[in-house]
Motif scaffolding. Sequence first.
Motif, PDB file in Angstrom:
ATOM      1  N   ASP A 140       0.834  -1.216   0.000  1.00 29.90           N
ATOM      2  CA  ASP A 140       0.000   0.000   0.000  1.00 29.90           C
ATOM      3  C   ASP A 140       0.864   1.260   0.000  1.00 29.90           C
ATOM      4  OD1 ASP A 140      -2.225  -1.541   0.033  1.00 29.90           O
ATOM      5  OD2 ASP A 140      -2.642  -1.293   2.185  1.00 29.90           O
ATOM      6  N   VAL A 141       1.913   1.212   0.821  1.00 34.81           N
ATOM      7  CA  VAL A 141       2.784   2.381   0.921  1.00 34.81           C
ATOM      8  C   VAL A 141       3.451   2.668  -0.421  1.00 34.81           C
ATOM      9  CG1 VAL A 141       4.958   3.210   1.922  1.00 34.81           C
ATOM     10  CG2 VAL A 141       3.209   2.206   3.399  1.00 34.81           C
ATOM     11  N   VAL A 142       3.886   1.626  -1.106  1.00 34.93           N
ATOM     12  CA  VAL A 142       4.544   1.820  -2.409  1.00 34.93           C
ATOM     13  C   VAL A 142       3.579   2.494  -3.386  1.00 34.93           C
ATOM     14  CG1 VAL A 142       5.544   0.642  -4.397  1.00 34.93           C
ATOM     15  CG2 VAL A 142       6.137  -0.102  -2.085  1.00 34.93           C
ATOM     16  N   GLN A 143       2.370   1.977  -3.436  1.00 36.54           N
ATOM     17  CA  GLN A 143       1.389   2.569  -4.362  1.00 36.54           C
ATOM     18  C   GLN A 143       1.058   4.013  -3.979  1.00 36.54           C
ATOM     19  OE1 GLN A 143      -2.068   0.078  -4.975  1.00 36.54           O
ATOM     20  NE2 GLN A 143      -0.849  -1.769  -5.229  1.00 36.54           N
ATOM     21  N   GLU A 144       0.858   4.225  -2.683  1.00 34.52           N
ATOM     22  CA  GLU A 144       0.520   5.570  -2.239  1.00 34.52           C
ATOM     23  C   GLU A 144       1.660   6.554  -2.537  1.00 34.52           C
ATOM     24  OE1 GLU A 144      -2.201   6.826  -1.195  1.00 34.52           O
ATOM     25  OE2 GLU A 144      -1.443   8.797  -0.608  1.00 34.52           O
ATOM     26  N   ALA A 145       2.888   6.081  -2.343  1.00 38.36           N
ATOM     27  CA  ALA A 145       4.042   6.955  -2.600  1.00 38.36           C
ATOM     28  C   ALA A 145       4.100   7.356  -4.075  1.00 38.36           C
ATOM     29  CB  ALA A 145       5.330   6.245  -2.192  1.00 38.36           C
ATOM     30  N   PHE A 146       3.870   6.395  -4.952  1.00 38.00           N
ATOM     31  CA  PHE A 146       3.919   6.743  -6.386  1.00 38.00           C
ATOM     32  C   PHE A 146       2.731   7.627  -6.786  1.00 38.00           C
ATOM     33  CE2 PHE A 146       6.862   3.038  -6.864  1.00 38.00           C
ATOM     34  CZ  PHE A 146       7.906   3.750  -7.419  1.00 38.00           C
ATOM     35  N   LEU A 147       1.599   7.407  -6.154  1.00 43.61           N
ATOM     36  CA  LEU A 147       0.451   8.285  -6.440  1.00 43.61           C
ATOM     37  C   LEU A 147       0.741   9.722  -6.006  1.00 43.61           C
ATOM     38  CD1 LEU A 147      -2.540   5.997  -5.372  1.00 43.61           C
ATOM     39  CD2 LEU A 147      -2.123   6.897  -7.657  1.00 43.61           C
ATOM     40  N   ARG A 148       1.258   9.847  -4.787  1.00 42.80           N
ATOM     41  CA  ARG A 148       1.581  11.204  -4.308  1.00 42.80           C
ATOM     42  C   ARG A 148       2.664  11.837  -5.175  1.00 42.80           C
ATOM     43  NH1 ARG A 148       2.187  11.252   2.313  1.00 42.80           N
ATOM     44  NH2 ARG A 148       0.299  10.081   2.804  1.00 42.80           N
ATOM     45  N   GLY A 149       3.635  11.011  -5.540  1.00 42.80           N
ATOM     46  CA  GLY A 149       4.714  11.523  -6.388  1.00 42.80           C
ATOM     47  C   GLY A 149       4.182  12.044  -7.718  1.00 42.80           C
ATOM     48  N   TYR A 150       3.222  11.330  -8.279  1.00 40.39           N
ATOM     49  CA  TYR A 150       2.666  11.750  -9.573  1.00 40.39           C
ATOM     50  C   TYR A 150       1.957  13.104  -9.429  1.00 40.39           C
ATOM     51  CZ  TYR A 150       0.328  11.400 -14.086  1.00 40.39           C
ATOM     52  OH  TYR A 150      -0.092  11.636 -15.359  1.00 40.39           O
ATOM     53  N   ARG A 151       1.199  13.231  -8.335  1.00 38.24           N
ATOM     54  CA  ARG A 151       0.453  14.486  -8.133  1.00 38.24           C
ATOM     55  C   ARG A 151       1.382  15.673  -7.889  1.00 38.24           C
ATOM     56  NH1 ARG A 151      -3.363  11.072  -5.335  1.00 38.24           N
ATOM     57  NH2 ARG A 151      -2.372  11.498  -3.335  1.00 38.24           N
ATOM     58  N   LYS A 152       2.533  15.378  -7.297  1.00 36.35           N
ATOM     59  CA  LYS A 152       3.466  16.470  -6.969  1.00 36.35           C
ATOM     60  C   LYS A 152       4.563  16.636  -8.023  1.00 36.35           C
ATOM     61  CE  LYS A 152       3.065  15.911  -1.940  1.00 36.35           C
ATOM     62  NZ  LYS A 152       3.796  15.531  -0.697  1.00 36.35           N
ATOM     63  N   LEU A 153       4.423  15.943  -9.117  1.00 44.98           N
ATOM     64  CA  LEU A 153       5.532  15.891 -10.075  1.00 44.98           C
ATOM     65  C   LEU A 153       5.872  17.276 -10.642  1.00 44.98           C
ATOM     66  CD1 LEU A 153       7.268  13.557 -10.975  1.00 44.98           C
ATOM     67  CD2 LEU A 153       5.862  13.339 -13.014  1.00 44.98           C
ATOM     68  N   GLU A 154       4.870  18.131 -10.741  1.00 43.11           N
ATOM     69  CA  GLU A 154       5.150  19.479 -11.273  1.00 43.11           C
ATOM     70  C   GLU A 154       6.066  20.265 -10.359  1.00 43.11           C
ATOM     71  OE1 GLU A 154       1.903  21.351 -14.183  1.00 43.11           O
ATOM     72  OE2 GLU A 154       1.150  21.001 -12.152  1.00 43.11           O
ATOM     73  N   GLY A 155       6.018  19.931  -9.047  1.00 45.61           N
ATOM     74  CA  GLY A 155       6.877  20.644  -8.097  1.00 45.61           C
ATOM     75  C   GLY A 155       8.252  20.021  -7.955  1.00 45.61           C
ATOM     76  N   PHE A 156       8.500  18.966  -8.682  1.00 46.88           N
ATOM     77  CA  PHE A 156       9.800  18.299  -8.592  1.00 46.88           C
ATOM     78  C   PHE A 156      10.867  19.181  -9.241  1.00 46.88           C
ATOM     79  CE2 PHE A 156      12.931  15.487 -10.680  1.00 46.88           C
ATOM     80  CZ  PHE A 156      13.494  14.910  -9.561  1.00 46.88           C
ATOM     81  N   GLU A 157      11.909  19.436  -8.472  1.00 47.16           N
ATOM     82  CA  GLU A 157      13.007  20.249  -8.999  1.00 47.16           C
ATOM     83  C   GLU A 157      13.877  19.378  -9.902  1.00 47.16           C
ATOM     84  OE1 GLU A 157      13.656  23.416  -8.615  1.00 47.16           O
ATOM     85  OE2 GLU A 157      12.039  23.911  -7.212  1.00 47.16           O
ATOM     86  N   SER A 158      14.122  19.885 -11.080  1.00 48.90           N
ATOM     87  CA  SER A 158      14.868  19.084 -12.055  1.00 48.90           C
ATOM     88  C   SER A 158      16.296  18.782 -11.601  1.00 48.90           C
ATOM     89  CB  SER A 158      14.896  19.820 -13.396  1.00 48.90           C
ATOM     90  OG  SER A 158      15.480  21.091 -13.230  1.00 48.90           O
ATOM     91  N   ARG A 159      16.793  19.576 -10.630  1.00 50.85           N
ATOM     92  CA  ARG A 159      18.158  19.326 -10.163  1.00 50.85           C
ATOM     93  C   ARG A 159      18.210  18.170  -9.171  1.00 50.85           C
ATOM     94  NH1 ARG A 159      19.067  25.344  -8.227  1.00 50.85           N
ATOM     95  NH2 ARG A 159      16.920  24.917  -7.705  1.00 50.85           N
ATOM     96  N   SER A 160      17.048  17.773  -8.647  1.00 48.05           N
ATOM     97  CA  SER A 160      17.029  16.738  -7.622  1.00 48.05           C
ATOM     98  C   SER A 160      17.110  15.355  -8.249  1.00 48.05           C
ATOM     99  CB  SER A 160      15.746  16.851  -6.804  1.00 48.05           C
ATOM    100  OG  SER A 160      15.607  18.148  -6.283  1.00 48.05           O
ATOM    101  N   ASN A 161      17.314  14.394  -7.359  1.00 48.55           N
ATOM    102  CA  ASN A 161      17.322  13.000  -7.782  1.00 48.55           C
ATOM    103  C   ASN A 161      15.948  12.417  -7.509  1.00 48.55           C
ATOM    104  OD1 ASN A 161      17.594  10.028  -6.988  1.00 48.55           O
ATOM    105  ND2 ASN A 161      19.537  10.421  -8.027  1.00 48.55           N
ATOM    106  N   PHE A 162      15.340  11.860  -8.550  1.00 50.68           N
ATOM    107  CA  PHE A 162      13.981  11.356  -8.372  1.00 50.68           C
ATOM    108  C   PHE A 162      13.922  10.234  -7.343  1.00 50.68           C
ATOM    109  CE2 PHE A 162      10.567   8.372  -9.425  1.00 50.68           C
ATOM    110  CZ  PHE A 162       9.484   9.216  -9.349  1.00 50.68           C
ATOM    111  N   GLY A 163      14.952   9.380  -7.359  1.00 46.38           N
ATOM    112  CA  GLY A 163      14.980   8.260  -6.413  1.00 46.38           C
ATOM    113  C   GLY A 163      14.954   8.749  -4.969  1.00 46.38           C
TER     114      GLY A 163
END
Lengths: 196, 264
Positions: A50-73
Amino acid sequence: MIRMDRDDHAAIQAVLAGDKDAYGALVVRHSQTLFRLAYRITGNEADADDVVQEAFLRGYRKLEGFESRSNFGTWIYRIAVHCALDKVKHRKGDETNLAGRVGDANDPELDQLQVADRAAGPERLLLSGELASLQQVALHSLTATERTAFVLRHMEDCTTAEIGAALGIDPNAAKQAVFRAVQKLRRRLAPLKVTT
Amino acid sequence: MMHITEEEMIEQVYGEGGKAGAVERHLEACRACAEAFAELKRDLAEVDRVQAPARDAHYGDRVWAAIADTLPVYSVREKRRWWSPGGRAGFWLTALSYAAGCALLVSSAFYAGRMWEQRQRPHVAAVQQAPAAPQPKQPIVVVVLDDHLDRSERFLVQLKHADLDNSALVSPMRDEARSLLAANRVCRKNTAQDSDPELKTALDHLDRLLAEAVNAPGGLNATSIVKLQDEMNADGLLLEVRVLRARISNREAAGKKPAKGGTI
């Protein structure tokens, strides 16, 4: 690693450009890592899934705020830590009952599980699976923050600064959480240990 | 010899802390601490048994399959320009445009309010210039004039019957004459445009008499009083004043416009 970062960033750009399926590549690439982390924090396969799925869901919703300089992992790893913390906090009541088993020196079941701490004899090997599960229970007798800090320090080899960042707390507070976790674990697991 | 604490040992296990060298030297020298440190390492090694169950190579695919349908598609983004809504500058431009819009709205409201106020002002002025309700000024003047004539009549009566041997009465009369003289001048000034010649004549006559009484050489004494009675025809003036009083009273009773007077 650099290649993976480049691939991750390319996938993120594709997702933000409207290619939803590109996110699938990110999920496939990082799911195993997140599952291992989630399992160590939650101690439960179903919850870890559940945590894995929830993490990827949250990540998808916040993807616009992801800084391109960061490491996605690293970024999705922190999200997973928060998801696992939330999961553990929600079922805290259930864990309290389980945790009560460990540390009870008068429990006959635990008496049978006491093993020598040095000799890797056949009895110990046979009982090691059960012992591991009891250690897992002991681990879950910690508070969510203590357990997560300990898992990140002891099993994920994160530094205190990284733990603080992942939990959103001061590094010194993270260090204290690790200290408390180790002390509690040793106290709880002491009855399972006999000296030779 | 100070032993190392459990916290310092834990830091040593994880390779953190700024005293790693000192702790290591102490562990070499202190058997008790070395044994405690070895026990801590063994305890922590036991916890390493907690291993996550293995997940096969298709685990990621299954996770993706589970969440894919719930994810919305990101709208195609245009390349962000510095002024575009998604850009940093775009955010500030948007904020500035909102601020400018608010400022324009406020200033428009202020200007409209000013214009409205200016259009309303003539009406206000008209209201202010509208004929005021008749003030009871005239009756007050009449009362004052009537009072003045009444006081003058009493003074003239007193002058006519003055006890010439009693100097105690003379001095108050002079003061009364001075007060009446001031009041009479006000009445004369306010009745200058009046069409009643008898009133004007009587007030002029009264003015001369009162001035003489006030300014009589040596003060108001028997000689000056006699002179006023004879030369200034005080009796005739007394009659005029009485007639005027009666006329004004009748005019007031009839509701006719009374003669102008003045306040004292």
